[in-house]
Design a protein around this motif. Structure first.
Motif, short mmCIF file in Angstrom:
data_model
loop_
_atom_site.label_atom_id
_atom_site.label_comp_id
_atom_site.label_asym_id
_atom_site.label_seq_id
_atom_site.Cartn_x
_atom_site.Cartn_y
_atom_site.Cartn_z
N LEU A 1 1.01 -1.50 0.81
CA LEU A 1 0.22 -0.27 -0.18
C LEU A 1 0.93 1.70 0.01
N ILE A 2 0.54 2.48 -0.65
CA ILE A 2 1.73 3.04 -0.58
C ILE A 2 0.56 3.86 -0.77
N VAL A 3 0.58 5.76 -0.83
CA VAL A 3 -0.61 6.83 -0.17
C VAL A 3 0.41 8.39 -0.02
N ARG B 1 3.88 9.00 0.17
CA ARG B 1 4.44 9.13 1.63
C ARG B 1 4.05 8.76 2.77
N PHE B 2 3.57 7.46 2.77
CA PHE B 2 3.24 6.19 3.33
C PHE B 2 3.76 4.99 2.25
N MET B 3 4.57 3.78 2.87
CA MET B 3 4.45 2.28 2.30
C MET B 3 4.60 1.47 3.36
N SER B 4 3.28 0.65 3.12
CA SER B 4 3.41 -0.07 3.92
C SER B 4 3.16 -2.26 2.90
N PRO C 1 8.68 10.22 2.86
CA PRO C 1 7.98 11.31 1.79
C PRO C 1 9.69 10.46 0.98
N SER C 2 10.71 10.69 0.41
CA SER C 2 11.47 10.32 -0.61
C SER C 2 11.83 9.41 -0.28
N TRP C 3 11.92 8.68 0.45
CA TRP C 3 12.15 7.64 -0.19
C TRP C 3 10.94 6.65 -0.66
N VAL C 4 9.89 6.62 0.01
CA VAL C 4 8.14 6.19 -0.71
C VAL C 4 8.64 6.59 -1.79
N ARG C 5 8.53 7.52 -2.64
CA ARG C 5 8.40 8.24 -3.76
C ARG C 5 9.06 7.40 -4.38
#
Length: 146
Positions: A21-23, A26-29, A53-57
């Motif tokens: 899940l990526i929101v 900003r957020f990743m599960s 955010p930078s890592w998730v993107r």
């Protein structure tokens, strides 16, 4: 005349028990837990969560780049990348149908496999059965007795 088949299709169904899940970049599960109260609170499954955010993107871009056909642009606009994913899935569905119409076997007579027979990326449309195919008609909140 007896001729060896020159190429066969090898489409393989896969079953991966993982969820991501990526929101809003900003957020990743990522893990095996279902993304509902039952999966996240009650069942003993593993998930890793990142709020950076930078890592998730960067991970979302990398993942889309791996799923889309080689060389496809990975946009930061959700509408554009959804359209790219839909287009890639439709194209691969057509490749699958073409192989199926050939009974998974091509006699090429020395010619290379045509582009129409080569899938690109890893996306295919997800098909759903009917509600009658499900074991449960609905899964709602946990019931408590009083």
């Amino acid at each position: 005349a007896f001729v060896w088949d020159e190429t066969d299709a090898r489409f393989q169904d896969m079953s991966v028990h993982s969820k991501m899940l990526i929101v809003d970049d900003r957020f990743m599960s990522v893990g095996s837990a279902n993304k509902n109260n039952r999966g996240m609170v009650y069942e003993a499954e593993m998930n890793a969560v990142v709020l950076e955010p930078s890592w998730v993107r960067a991970q979302r871009r990398r993942i889309l780049g791996q799923l889309l056909p080689k060389g496809a642009a990975v946009s930061d606009d959700p509408k554009q990348w959804f359209q790219a994913m839909s287009k890639a899935a439709s194209a691969n569905d057509a490749v699958y149908a073409a192989w199926e119409s050939e009974l998974w076997d091509l006699d090429l007579d020395g010619e290379p496999v045509s582009d129409a027979m080569l899938p690109r990326g890893f996306l295919y449309s997800l098909s759903f059965g009917t509600l009658a195919d499900c074991l449960f008609e609905s899964v709602g909140p946990e019931q408590t007795s009083q």
